[in-house]
Write a protein that holds these residues in place. Structure first.
Motif, PDB file in Angstrom:
ATOM      1  N   TYR A 103     -15.550  11.736  19.639  1.00 38.88           N
ATOM      2  CA  TYR A 103     -14.724  12.546  18.759  1.00 38.88           C
ATOM      3  C   TYR A 103     -13.814  13.489  19.519  1.00 38.88           C
TER       4      TYR A 103
ATOM      5  N   PRO B  30     -20.765   6.519  10.591  1.00 38.75           N
ATOM      6  CA  PRO B  30     -20.110   7.817  10.363  1.00 38.75           C
ATOM      7  C   PRO B  30     -18.872   7.970  11.238  1.00 38.75           C
ATOM      8  N   TYR B  32     -15.306   9.845  12.802  1.00 37.24           N
ATOM      9  CA  TYR B  32     -14.653  11.090  13.162  1.00 37.24           C
ATOM     10  C   TYR B  32     -13.215  10.945  12.697  1.00 37.24           C
ATOM     11  N   TYR B  50     -12.386  16.279  11.863  1.00 39.31           N
ATOM     12  CA  TYR B  50     -13.718  16.309  11.283  1.00 39.31           C
ATOM     13  C   TYR B  50     -14.655  15.582  12.244  1.00 39.31           C
ATOM     14  N   THR B  51     -15.719  16.292  12.659  1.00 40.43           N
ATOM     15  CA  THR B  51     -16.651  15.693  13.620  1.00 40.43           C
ATOM     16  C   THR B  51     -18.087  15.850  13.155  1.00 40.43           C
ATOM     17  N   SER B  52     -18.315  15.750  11.862  1.00 39.24           N
ATOM     18  CA  SER B  52     -19.634  15.755  11.230  1.00 39.24           C
ATOM     19  C   SER B  52     -20.244  17.132  11.092  1.00 39.24           C
ATOM     20  N   THR B  55     -17.744  19.986   6.107  1.00 39.91           N
ATOM     21  CA  THR B  55     -16.905  18.972   5.452  1.00 39.91           C
ATOM     22  C   THR B  55     -15.522  19.494   5.138  1.00 39.91           C
ATOM     23  N   PHE B  67     -13.616  16.362   3.967  1.00 43.53           N
ATOM     24  CA  PHE B  67     -14.260  15.069   4.129  1.00 43.53           C
ATOM     25  C   PHE B  67     -15.162  14.817   2.922  1.00 43.53           C
ATOM     26  N   LYS B  69     -17.500  11.903   1.653  1.00 42.11           N
ATOM     27  CA  LYS B  69     -18.102  10.619   1.989  1.00 42.11           C
ATOM     28  C   LYS B  69     -18.156   9.693   0.784  1.00 42.11           C
TER      29      LYS B  69
END
Lengths: 117, 113
Positions: A103, B30, B32, B50-52, B55, B67, B69
């Protein structure tokens, strides 16, 4: 910051000649550099991924003998378009990332516009 | 394989109006997600990513993206458009060990005075 430069910013060449484009990370060491191609009013298409000291990984459909990529140091990658033809005219953009996490942000150069006559 | 779809190649808004640029992604793992802006004859500048983590992601120049999902979406918004926001915007995705980005087709934003 994280600045990536490209040289030249634009180049015009005759059909059949070779053109070298440089991509430099100015204030960081880039473990990986990417080369993209962008046609007018279109998106960026990945051409290849290069890691310092190893051979580049080319995307399907990209001729590795035509688009030579060298990543000789952690701050420099070069793309050489060999025996250029008018259909190679495009905007070439490089990017560089600082580490190997997926990422991690890529830092983009300003691009090089190639016109082949 | 992952992919990104940007709905609307051109979006025109009035200065001061809400900006909404749409991005939907497809990924088996998932993702990025990123939004980049490109001004004419220039490279790309990262707006946000967005990197988890959270959100709702806030970026530069007043932009943000959420984000979702369940909707596989990552739409870009800005409450009030400025003339300087006129540019091309790209949504991009990367997954897993593949660090290269897959870009959407881009959305050209025009801001009318």
């Amino acid at each position: 910051g994280a600045v990536v430069s490209q040289h030249p910013s634009w180049v015009i060449c005759k059909s059949g000649t070779s053109v070298k484009i440089e991509c430099r990370s100015l204030d960081f060491q880039a473990t990986t550099m990417f080369w993209y191609r962008q046609f007018p009013k279109q998106s960026l298409m990945l051409m290849a991924t290069s890691n310092e000291g190893s051979k580049a990984t080319y995307e399907q459909g990209v001729e590795k003998d035509k688009f030579l990529i060298n990543h000789a140091s952690l701050t420099l990658s070069t793309l050489t378009v060999t025996s250029a033809h008018p259909e190679d005219s495009s905007f070439y953009i490089c990017s560089a990332s600082k580490d190997r996490t997926s990422y991690n942000e890529q830092f983009f150069g300003p691009g090089t516009r190639l016109t082949v006559l | 394989a992952q992919s990104v779809t940007q709905l609307g190649s051109h979006v025109s808004v009035s200065e001061g109006a809400l900006v909404l640029l749409r991005c939907n992604y497809s990924s088996s793992v998932p993702p990025y997600l990123f939004w980049y802006v490109q001004y004419p004859n220039q490279g790309l500048q990262l707006l946000l990513k967005y990197t988890s983590a959270a959100t709702l992601v806030k970026g530069i120049n007043g932009f943000e993206a959420e984000f979702k999902k369940s909707e596989t979406s990552f739409h870009l918004t800005k409450p009030s458009a400025h003339m300087s926001d006129a540019a091309e915007y790209f949504c991009a995705v990367s997954v897993g060990g593949r660090r290269a980005l897959t870009f959407g087709s881009g959305t050209r934003l025009q801001v009318q005075p």
